[in-house]
Design an enzyme around this catalytic site. Structure first.
Site, PDB file in Angstrom:
ATOM      1  N   CYS A   1       0.813  -1.216   0.000  1.00 33.75           N
ATOM      2  CA  CYS A   1       0.000   0.000   0.000  1.00 33.75           C
ATOM      3  C   CYS A   1       0.853   1.276   0.000  1.00 33.75           C
ATOM      4  O   CYS A   1       1.533   1.551  -0.966  1.00 33.75           O
ATOM      5  CB  CYS A   1      -0.998  -0.026   1.147  1.00 33.75           C
ATOM      6  SG  CYS A   1      -2.383   1.126   0.867  1.00 33.75           S
TER       7      CYS A   1
ATOM      8  N   HIS B   1      -4.416  -4.446   0.579  1.00 41.00           N
ATOM      9  CA  HIS B   1      -4.118  -4.903   1.939  1.00 41.00           C
ATOM     10  C   HIS B   1      -4.541  -6.359   2.117  1.00 41.00           C
ATOM     11  O   HIS B   1      -5.478  -6.658   2.866  1.00 41.00           O
ATOM     12  CB  HIS B   1      -4.839  -4.035   2.970  1.00 41.00           C
ATOM     13  CG  HIS B   1      -4.194  -2.714   3.224  1.00 41.00           C
ATOM     14  ND1 HIS B   1      -3.015  -2.585   3.924  1.00 41.00           N
ATOM     15  CD2 HIS B   1      -4.561  -1.460   2.874  1.00 41.00           C
ATOM     16  CE1 HIS B   1      -2.685  -1.303   4.004  1.00 41.00           C
ATOM     17  NE2 HIS B   1      -3.600  -0.602   3.372  1.00 41.00           N
TER      18      HIS B   1
ATOM     19  N   GLU C   1      -3.323  -8.461   3.895  1.00 42.30           N
ATOM     20  CA  GLU C   1      -3.098  -8.863   5.291  1.00 42.30           C
ATOM     21  C   GLU C   1      -4.243  -8.489   6.214  1.00 42.30           C
ATOM     22  O   GLU C   1      -4.286  -8.942   7.376  1.00 42.30           O
ATOM     23  CB  GLU C   1      -1.800  -8.230   5.811  1.00 42.30           C
ATOM     24  CG  GLU C   1      -1.903  -6.780   6.297  1.00 42.30           C
ATOM     25  CD  GLU C   1      -1.946  -5.738   5.189  1.00 42.30           C
ATOM     26  OE1 GLU C   1      -1.956  -4.540   5.511  1.00 42.30           O
ATOM     27  OE2 GLU C   1      -1.967  -6.121   4.002  1.00 42.30           O
TER      28      GLU C   1
END
Length: 309
Positions: free
Chosen positions: A142, A235, A237
Site C-alpha cells: 500500500c 491490503h 493482510e
C-alpha cells in the site's frame, strides 16, 4: 512456514488461538536448519495489530522464518506501548550491517501527506537504498508502494479524487508468473487508500511487470523481473474487521466516509463482515517467500551483495 519470534511476543498466543503454527525462539534453536531472516518495517500506528496480520501470512509454509521487527520513527507512540517497542523492535542502526533474505514494508496512513512532510522520510529513503545491497527481496504494501515508486523510480505521488475503500475483484495478467502461481483467474482483495496506481503509469515509467489489476483499483500486483522487488497496492493482510474499524473511526471523526464497496453484508455497517480474501493473502505471501526469497537467496547471507542492475 512456521515463523520464529520472541517467546513473549503477544502475537504468539493470538495466532495460536487462530490455529496458526508459531515457533518460539527457544524451540527453533533445537532445529538444525537455516531459517529465513525476514525484516518487517512496521510503519502502521497500531503496531501489534499489524504484527498479527503479517505474521499470520508469513507462517503457513514448511520452513522456519526468523522475524525481526524494525521501527524508524523515534517519536513516542500513541497506539503501541513503549515497553512493547523496546522489547521487540530494533532500530536501523542495530541491523544496518546485517543481511536479510526478505524485507516487508507495511502501509502507513500517510497517503494525503506530501512525501517530504513525512517525519521519517529520510529514514525510509535510507532503508530502501540500504536494501539494495542487504536484502534478497522486498515486499512493499500500500503506502510503501507509493514511497518506493518515488524513491526508486522517481514517480511523483498520485492521489485519487475519492478514497478507495472496499473489497474489489482483480484479474490476472500473468497467470504463469511465479508470484501468481495457484491464483484464481479472478480474486478478491481489500483496498483502503487515497493513493492512485494507474496501470498505464506503471508501464510508462518503470520496467516493472504488472501481474494483476482491477478495473476499479488499478494496478494491484507488480514486480521487478529479477524478483528483488514486489509491490502490492492493496491490503491482503487485513483482518475481516479492519475495514469496518476504519469506516467507523472515520465516521466518528466527522469525515463522512463512503461505505466500503462489496464488504458489509447487505451494505449494512451494523452487520459483521466476513473476510473473502484470506486464501489469496496466504498464497500471495507464500509465493513471495518461496519464489522471490527462498529460491534465490544465498545459503550464506554473508556472501550476498545483490544489486538492482
Amino acid at each position: 512456514m512456521p515463523i520464529r519470534v520472541f517467546d513473549e511476543l503477544p502475537a504468539v498466543n493470538f495466532l495460536r488461538n487462530e490455529n496458526v503454527f508459531v515457533m518460539t525462539s527457544s524451540r527453533a534453536s533445537t532445529q538444525e536448519i537455516r531459517s529465513l531472516k525476514v525484516l518487517i518495517l512496521n510503519l502502521m500506528p497500531k503496531k501489534i495489530e499489524t504484527e498479527n496480520q503479517f505474521l499470520r501470512l508469513l507462517s503457513n509454509s514448511p520452513l522456519q522464518v526468523d522475524i525481526q521487527l524494525l521501527r524508524i520513527d523515534s517519536r513516542e507512540s500513541k497506539n503501541t506501548p513503549a515497553e512493547h517497542l523496546n522489547n521487540f523492535y530494533c532500530n536501523f542502526e542495530d541491523i544496518q550491517h546485517d543481511n536479510f533474505d526478505g524485507l516487508v514494508v507495511t502501509g502507513a496512513p500517510l497517503s494525503l501527506v506530501d512525501f517530504h512532510d513525512v517525519v521519517f522520510w529520510p529514514q525510509i529513503d535510507r532503508v530502501l537504498h540500504w536494501a539494495r545491497d542487504h536484502v534478497t527481496s522486498t515486499l512493499f504494501v500500500c503506502w510503501a508502494v507509493q514511497a518506493a515508486l518515488n524513491i526508486l523510480y522517481g514517480i511523483p505521488k498520485m492521489t485519487r479524487q475519492q478514497k478507495l475503500a472496499g473489497v474489489y475483484q482483480h484479474h490476472l495478467l500473468k497467470p504463469h508468473a511465479l508470484l501468481t502461481r495457484g491464483f484464481d483467474e479472478t480474486f478478491l482483495a481489500p483496498h483502503s487508500r487515497n493513493a492512485d496506481f494507474p496501470t498505464a503509469m506503471i508501464r510508462q515509467h518503470t520496467d516493472l511487470e504488472i501481474l494483476a489489476e482491477s478495473d476499479e483499483a488499478g494496478a494491484y500486483l507488480f514486480a521487478s523481473h529479477d524478483k528483488r522487488l514486489a509491490f502490492v497496492t492493496g491490503h491482503p493482510e487485513y483482518d475481516a474487521l479492519t475495514l469496518a474499524s476504519e469506516y467507523h473511526r472515520d465516521r466518528e471523526n466527522g469525515l463522512n466516509p463512503s461505505l466500503p464497496v462489496n464488504y458489509f453484508l447487505q451494505d449494512n455497517p451494523d452487520l459483521t463482515p466476513k473476510a473473502s480474501w484470506r486464501s489469496h493473502g496466504h498464497l500471495l505471501v507464500a509465493n513471495w517467500l518461496n519464489y522471490y526469497v527462498y529460491q534465490i537467496t544465498p545459503y550464506d547471507l554473508r556472501r550476498m551483495n545483490p544489486t538492482l542492475e
